[in-house]
Design a protein around this motif. Structure first.
Motif, PDB file in Angstrom:
ATOM      1  N   LEU A 178      40.923  -2.324  25.796  1.00  0.00           N
ATOM      2  CA  LEU A 178      41.987  -1.358  25.499  1.00  0.00           C
ATOM      3  C   LEU A 178      43.299  -1.748  26.174  1.00  0.00           C
ATOM      4  O   LEU A 178      44.382  -1.572  25.607  1.00  0.00           O
ATOM      5  N   LYS A 179      43.215  -2.258  27.397  1.00  0.00           N
ATOM      6  CA  LYS A 179      44.434  -2.674  28.092  1.00  0.00           C
ATOM      7  C   LYS A 179      45.100  -3.846  27.379  1.00  0.00           C
ATOM      8  O   LYS A 179      46.332  -4.006  27.441  1.00  0.00           O
ATOM      9  N   GLY A 180      44.310  -4.672  26.710  1.00  0.00           N
ATOM     10  CA  GLY A 180      44.868  -5.844  26.046  1.00  0.00           C
ATOM     11  C   GLY A 180      45.425  -5.569  24.667  1.00  0.00           C
ATOM     12  O   GLY A 180      45.988  -6.474  24.038  1.00  0.00           O
ATOM     13  N   VAL A 181      45.254  -4.336  24.173  1.00  0.00           N
ATOM     14  CA  VAL A 181      45.779  -3.997  22.849  1.00  0.00           C
ATOM     15  C   VAL A 181      47.303  -3.925  22.904  1.00  0.00           C
ATOM     16  O   VAL A 181      47.880  -3.286  23.793  1.00  0.00           O
ATOM     17  N   GLU A 182      47.955  -4.563  21.968  1.00  0.00           N
ATOM     18  CA  GLU A 182      49.421  -4.547  21.938  1.00  0.00           C
ATOM     19  C   GLU A 182      49.917  -3.176  21.480  1.00  0.00           C
ATOM     20  O   GLU A 182      49.383  -2.595  20.533  1.00  0.00           O
ATOM     21  N   ALA A 183      50.921  -2.664  22.195  1.00  0.00           N
ATOM     22  CA  ALA A 183      51.500  -1.363  21.856  1.00  0.00           C
ATOM     23  C   ALA A 183      53.008  -1.523  21.698  1.00  0.00           C
ATOM     24  O   ALA A 183      53.700  -1.911  22.643  1.00  0.00           O
ATOM     25  N   VAL A 184      53.498  -1.221  20.510  1.00  0.00           N
ATOM     26  CA  VAL A 184      54.927  -1.336  20.231  1.00  0.00           C
ATOM     27  C   VAL A 184      55.514   0.063  20.175  1.00  0.00           C
ATOM     28  O   VAL A 184      55.113   0.882  19.337  1.00  0.00           O
ATOM     29  N   GLY A 185      56.413   0.360  21.081  1.00  0.00           N
ATOM     30  CA  GLY A 185      57.040   1.672  21.109  1.00  0.00           C
ATOM     31  C   GLY A 185      56.379   2.583  22.122  1.00  0.00           C
ATOM     32  O   GLY A 185      55.244   2.363  22.568  1.00  0.00           O
ATOM     33  N   SER A 186      57.099   3.619  22.494  1.00  0.00           N
ATOM     34  CA  SER A 186      56.605   4.546  23.523  1.00  0.00           C
ATOM     35  C   SER A 186      55.410   5.349  23.034  1.00  0.00           C
ATOM     36  O   SER A 186      54.490   5.659  23.800  1.00  0.00           O
ATOM     37  N   TYR A 187      55.397   5.720  21.750  1.00  0.00           N
ATOM     38  CA  TYR A 187      54.274   6.502  21.223  1.00  0.00           C
ATOM     39  C   TYR A 187      52.976   5.699  21.303  1.00  0.00           C
ATOM     40  O   TYR A 187      51.939   6.201  21.752  1.00  0.00           O
ATOM     41  N   ALA A 188      53.040   4.446  20.857  1.00  0.00           N
ATOM     42  CA  ALA A 188      51.847   3.594  20.914  1.00  0.00           C
ATOM     43  C   ALA A 188      51.428   3.337  22.355  1.00  0.00           C
ATOM     44  O   ALA A 188      50.234   3.279  22.676  1.00  0.00           O
ATOM     45  N   GLU A 189      52.406   3.191  23.246  1.00  0.00           N
ATOM     46  CA  GLU A 189      52.091   2.975  24.661  1.00  0.00           C
ATOM     47  C   GLU A 189      51.375   4.176  25.253  1.00  0.00           C
ATOM     48  O   GLU A 189      50.399   4.044  26.005  1.00  0.00           O
ATOM     49  N   ASN A 190      51.865   5.378  24.911  1.00  0.00           N
ATOM     50  CA  ASN A 190      51.219   6.594  25.406  1.00  0.00           C
ATOM     51  C   ASN A 190      49.803   6.727  24.859  1.00  0.00           C
ATOM     52  O   ASN A 190      48.891   7.182  25.562  1.00  0.00           O
ATOM     53  N   GLN A 191      49.633   6.347  23.600  1.00  0.00           N
ATOM     54  CA  GLN A 191      48.282   6.398  23.024  1.00  0.00           C
ATOM     55  C   GLN A 191      47.340   5.443  23.756  1.00  0.00           C
ATOM     56  O   GLN A 191      46.180   5.786  24.025  1.00  0.00           O
ATOM     57  N   ARG A 192      47.818   4.271  24.071  1.00  0.00           N
ATOM     58  CA  ARG A 192      46.979   3.305  24.791  1.00  0.00           C
ATOM     59  C   ARG A 192      46.630   3.822  26.176  1.00  0.00           C
ATOM     60  O   ARG A 192      45.481   3.720  26.627  1.00  0.00           O
ATOM     61  N   ILE A 193      47.619   4.377  26.878  1.00  0.00           N
ATOM     62  CA  ILE A 193      47.364   4.932  28.219  1.00  0.00           C
ATOM     63  C   ILE A 193      46.332   6.052  28.142  1.00  0.00           C
ATOM     64  O   ILE A 193      45.412   6.141  28.966  1.00  0.00           O
ATOM     65  N   THR A 194      46.494   6.906  27.139  1.00  0.00           N
ATOM     66  CA  THR A 194      45.541   8.018  26.978  1.00  0.00           C
ATOM     67  C   THR A 194      44.130   7.505  26.713  1.00  0.00           C
ATOM     68  O   THR A 194      43.141   8.025  27.263  1.00  0.00           O
ATOM     69  N   ALA A 195      44.018   6.471  25.864  1.00  0.00           N
ATOM     70  CA  ALA A 195      42.693   5.927  25.538  1.00  0.00           C
ATOM     71  C   ALA A 195      42.042   5.299  26.767  1.00  0.00           C
ATOM     72  O   ALA A 195      40.848   5.509  27.045  1.00  0.00           O
ATOM     73  N   VAL A 196      42.822   4.515  27.542  1.00  0.00           N
ATOM     74  CA  VAL A 196      42.274   3.894  28.754  1.00  0.00           C
ATOM     75  C   VAL A 196      41.878   4.952  29.765  1.00  0.00           C
ATOM     76  O   VAL A 196      40.808   4.876  30.389  1.00  0.00           O
ATOM     77  N   ARG A 197      42.727   5.970  29.935  1.00  0.00           N
ATOM     78  CA  ARG A 197      42.426   7.039  30.894  1.00  0.00           C
ATOM     79  C   ARG A 197      41.155   7.788  30.499  1.00  0.00           C
ATOM     80  O   ARG A 197      40.329   8.137  31.346  1.00  0.00           O
TER      81      ARG A 197
END
Length: 712
Positions: A148-167
């Motif tokens: 999950l940490k290695g998934v590319e996230a473009v934009g703040s929305y995608a970044e927040n989604q990645r953080i939420t998934a990892v958390r």
């Protein structure tokens, strides 16, 4: 291809032939299967596939064997076959190594697809849902987080989604008891602090209590599962000490999970953890019917508990899972186990699914290589309970048409008619019908006699005895118990003349047995239940045989007689104890080795008729330090040839010197010794020689000079 190439291709090693013979005799011989596996691993997958299919068919819940098969297919890049194998085993075999292999397969083969991230995330979620509670599941959690940490996230929305998934994954893993939970907690702390130190403290504090609880349970989890052999293939019970130990350890683990070590009030979570323990146990003890039954019983109890709490949905889910446990058992490993079939039928009956119970009994009765007598007996009982006596009669008709059934179904049907429909005439007809077919079986006749005796019909009972004993269908060697029953009947209902008449007829039938032992007839006349007119020692002296016990042998005379002492007359218990002493000599148990039967002892063992003699503790310790035998690839010594060569060796003879005399080896030494002794005798009185031999002190003797100074 030449004939030589064909011979090489079709060559079968001798060890494989021996292993195949062992498997024919003992299909669950894991050592023989290991030989076949090693041979298959060096062959092409096309040739080895038959062996692998036989292997997983014989051990359908052994995760290690499925993994070997799948890895062989993966090496040949046969991905379609790999996916079909995963579909066959993944949901049923919850083995951690097999699931890690599944994740590796998805990672390797789906990486080029556009939907790789979604498929990989689904695979990880699927794996954690099934195997996340395993004590060794840390690597799956860590790999998922890393993915999950290695998934590319473009934009703040995608970044927040990645953080939420990892958390979310971190927070699930940190409250799940497993090895290395501390490492996961440290990584979570660092992750939260790296995102936002201001809210990290609150996020960590909220989870700290649950983490401490999970860490405590993880230590207990590790202790209670220590010693479990999770890769042990499931084989039928043998009763060997290692197996008994494993059964005990698994049951302790299941009991620990049932005790709710997490101290949670979530009954769904408790049930899920307990069933995971049962699933792990069934991978190794799948041939033990009690484990299957206890698993289904626990789900049934959880269903009732959820129903009492008003949670109808979960109650139905647990009830259906219990049915699926039974269904898995009777369709895979326990196909012929009547106990689980009957328990499954009763479970469906309790859910008012009578048609399903009918199908279960019919499925069991349709198996060809079993004795269906007990199946029809239980089927008749169920049919009577569920649908009445008419349905039971239909089942009895099917039982009569089955040539494999025995006399028990007639007894069951007759007594059911008598007790349930209160119809003596129907029961009498069934007994008569059975007598035509089983008139040569004493047990059936005795049941018929007991039935008539309970009806208090003396004449019919006496007529039955006469018919059976004079018809010629019953061989004399099987009629002893019938004659004894006849004699007991006459002594209870008849007069003395009839008793003597039966005794005389009985003596005529068994002339050789009662020759010169007519007194034993008196014992049978006067005995009642377990009361006898003679003491046990007198019965032995009469060579009395108790025919009420089936085919009991004549009791031999004791080898020795206990001496009569003064305590014998004073204490009556001593006499009884002396009569109960062993009739035969007992072996010295202290000189016996432990019974460890091994039909195929390992190399280097010391096999004896009682099993394998255990090695001394020191030798066992050395063997634990040595590498396993498979590590030794040669050279192999032919012992017979070595002994033959040693026998043919010409060892040169070594000249042995003559024994010495007073430490002197030859004449020269003796002469020198004699000359020295003579010289000593000649100069015995000359003091000057002694003075000459005195060693002179040095001129500058420091020690003497110091001594002289002290004297001054």
């Amino acid at each position: 291809m030449s004939q030589q190439d064909l011979d090489i291709e079709n060559y079968v090693p001798e060890k494989v032939k021996k292993a195949e013979k062992r498997i024919e005799t003992h299909p669950y011989d894991t050592e023989a299967w290991s030989v076949l596996i090693r041979e298959a691993q060096i062959q092409s997958i096309d040739k080895a596939r038959k062996v692998y299919e036989r292997l997983v068919a014989q051990f359908p819940n052994a995760g290690r064997y499925w993994k070997i098969y799948i890895e062989a297919e993966m090496k040949s890049r046969a991905f379609e076959r790999v996916e079909k194998l995963f579909q066959r085993c993944l949901m049923k075999v919850l083995n951690i190594d097999l699931w890690k292999c599944y994740l590796s397969y998805v990672k390797e083969t789906k990486g080029s697809l556009p939907s790789y991230r979604e498929k990989m995330a689904q695979a990880y979620d699927f794996a954690l849902d099934k195997m996340g509670m395993d004590i060794m599941s840390y690597q799956i959690w860590a790999d998922y987080i890393q993915f999950l940490k290695g998934v590319e996230a473009v934009g703040s929305y995608a970044e927040n989604q990645r953080i939420t998934a990892v958390r979310r994954v971190y927070q699930r893993g940190c409250v799940n008891p497993m090895i290395n939970i501390e490492q996961l907690w440290r990584e979570y702390n660092n992750y939260e602090n790296g995102i936002n130190p201001l809210i990290a403290k609150k996020m960590i504090d909220d989870r700290s209590r649950d983490y401490m609880n999970a860490r405590r349970v993880a230590k207990e989890y590790e202790a209670v599962t220590r010693g479990l052999n999770r890769n042990m293939p499931s084989v039928p019970p043998t009763g060997i000490p290692d197996e008994v130990k494993q059964v005990d350890l698994w049951k302790k683990y299941i009991a620990w999970e049932k005790s709710n070590p997490l101290r949670t009030e979530d009954q769904t979570l408790i049930t899920k953890r307990v069933m995971f323990a049962f699933e792990q146990c069934l991978l190794c003890l799948g041939h033990h019917p009690d484990i299957w039954y206890e698993a289904a019983q626990y789900l049934e109890q959880s269903s009732k508990l959820m129903s009492e709490k008003g949670d109808v949905n979960n109650a139905k889910v647990f009830s259906d899972e219990a049915a699926s446990i039974y269904e898995r058992a009777i369709t895979t490993i326990m196909k012929k186990n009547m106990l689980l079939y009957f328990a499954y039928a009763d479970f469906e009956e309790s859910r008012m699914k009578f048609q399903k119970s009918h199908s279960i009994y019919q499925k069991l009765a349709a198996i060809e290589d079993i004795d269906p007598t007990l199946v029809y007996v239980q089927y008749m009982k169920f049919a009577r309970r569920a649908e009445g006596i008419k349905s039971a009669r239909t089942v009895f008709k099917k039982a009569r048409e089955d040539s494999r059934t025995k006399y028990h179904v007639f007894i069951m049907a007759a007594l059911m008619e008598y007790y349930c429909s209160k119809d003596k005439s129907v029961a009498f007809k069934i007994f008569e019908l059975g007598l035509k077919k089983y008139g040569d079986i004493p047990d059936y006749i005795l049941c018929y006699v007991d039935y008539l005796s309970h009806l208090n019909e003396d004449n019919n009972t006496r007529v039955l005895f006469e018919r059976v004993l004079t018809s010629g269908n019953l061989p004399p060697e099987k009629s002893g118990e019938i004659w004894l029953k006849f004699q007991d009947f006459e002594s209870t209902c008849g007069d003395l003349a009839s008793i003597l008449k039966v005794e005389k007829r009985r003596q005529q039938v068994f002339k050789e047995e009662f020759e010169e032992r007519e007194a034993t007839l008196l014992v049978d006349r006067y005995r009642y239940l377990d009361l006898y007119p003679c003491s046990p020692s007198e019965l032995k002296a009469l060579s009395y045989r108790d025919l009420s016990k089936k085919y009991a042998p004549i009791v031999p005379l004791p080898a020795t007689t206990a001496p009569i002492t003064s305590t014998t007359t004073e204490n009556p218990k001593t006499e009884e104890e002396s009569e109960q002493k062993a009739e035969y000599p007992k072996p010295d148990l202290s000189q016996m080795i432990p019974f460890k039967p091994r039909q195929f002892p390992p190399v280097g063992a010391h096999p004896v008729p009682g099993g394998v003699f255990p090695l001394p503790p020191a030798a066992s310790q050395i063997l634990t330090l040595l590498p396993p035998p498979i590590c030794f690839q040669g050279p192999f010594v032919k012992v017979d040839d070595l002994i033959q060569r040693l026998g043919e060796c010409q060892i040169p003879e070594v000249t042995i010197e003559e024994p010495t005399e007073n430490g002197l080896n030859n004449e020269k030494d003796i002469a020198m010794e004699t000359e020295g002794q003579k010289r000593k005798r000649d100069g015995a009185g000359d003091d000057s020689d002694e003075d000459d031999n005195i060693i002179q002190a040095p001129i500058h003797d420091i020690y003497r000079s110091r001594q002289q100074k002290r004297v001054k």
